[in-house]
Design an enzyme around this catalytic site. Structure first.
Site, short mmCIF file in Angstrom:
data_model
loop_
_atom_site.label_atom_id
_atom_site.label_comp_id
_atom_site.label_asym_id
_atom_site.label_seq_id
_atom_site.Cartn_x
_atom_site.Cartn_y
_atom_site.Cartn_z
CB SER A 1 -0.88 0.02 1.25
OG SER A 1 -1.51 1.27 1.43
CE1 TYR B 1 -4.74 -1.59 4.55
CE2 TYR B 1 -3.64 0.53 4.30
CZ TYR B 1 -4.23 -0.59 3.74
OH TYR B 1 -4.30 -0.70 2.37
#
Length: 269
Positions: free
Chosen positions: A142, A155
């Site tokens: 990500s 995350y």
């Protein structure tokens, strides 16, 4: 690795980028073993694909179930005869909260799905890949894996772990026929919030602005082209590319910029 006549495992195949990866790989002549935790979502992907079980087969699988994942390659190989690639795309976000307000159950779930799920599947399939003439592992990290996003710190930590894990694999497998690519998507127009079991609007945690969101179809196209070209690393979306440059130039300034933008985003939720 060119996808034609290859069998590729795609996780998160029931929606978003995973579904688009599946459909595009099938159009390029690949066979796809689609993995998702949602049977109905897999059935929808099957209908959209318009192909039979010999080309696409959906598997309901909890990628955090280590024992089940260890046995999963046998299922895929029994059906397709061989397996040549793995795209670890499945992932969830955390509740939009600072670390101090997260429970350990929430923390563990984010780490289990995003990091350990990727590790489990990679470990399960790697021995088989090493026996193939060529194979490819694509791990989706990500933008949050290289630059911090307040309110999505765990995350980001999980995706940063995916980044280093993938880069380490690349180094370890350099003298083999197994290629490895790490992907850093920016804001993508998917329903990741709902798929993570969270209430609220469909806000991608990577997005400094929803206007920057890239379509799942375009993101999948970039990821597949990176696999075809055996790229080491690829950013997906203008936001990911620009923030990657900014973070390299000045990590502190980039982090402050994201902090301000995230405050604006979270205040609207």
């Amino acid at each position: 690795m060119q996808p034609a006549n290859k069998t590729i495992v795609v996780t998160g195949a029931g929606s978003g980028i995973g579904r688009e990866l599946t459909l595009q790989l099938l159009r390029k002549g690949a066979n796809v073993a689609g993995v998702d935790i949602n049977q109905n979502a897999l059935s929808e992907t099957q209908q959209l694909a318009g192909v039979g079980d010999e080309r696409f087969k959906g598997y309901v699988l909890d990628i955090t179930d280590q024992a089940r994942v260890e046995n999963f390659p046998t299922e895929v190989i029994t059906h397709f005869g061989a397996v040549d690639g793995l795209i670890n795309n499945a992932g969830i976000i955390q509740p939009f909260k600072p670390v101090n307000e997260l429970t350990f159950d929430q923390i563990n779930r984010v780490m289990q799905v995003n990091f350990y799920g990727t590790v489990y599947l990679t470990k399960a399939f790697l021995p088989h890949f090493l026996q193939r003439p060529e194979a490819h592992i694509v791990n989706v990290s990500s933008m949050g894996g290289f630059i911090p996003f307040p309110g999505q710190t765990l995350y980001g930590a999980a995706k940063a772990a995916v980044k280093i894990f993938t880069e380490g694999l690349h180094a370890e497998l350099a003298d083999t026929a197994v290629r490895v690519t790490v992907v850093h998507p920016g804001a993508i127009a998917t329903n990741i919030t709902a798929n993570s079991g969270l209430p609220g609007p469909k806000v991608d945690p990577n997005a400094a602005s929803s206007k920057m969101a890239l379509s799942a179809s375009k993101a999948a196209d970039i990821i597949i082209r990176a696999m075809e070209k055996n790229k080491y690393r690829v950013t997906v979306g203008k936001d990911a590319t620009l923030l990657d440059i900014l973070y390299r130039l000045s990590p502190k300034r980039a982090s402050r910029f994201i902090g301000k933008m995230m405050k604006k985003t979270l205040s609207k939720m």
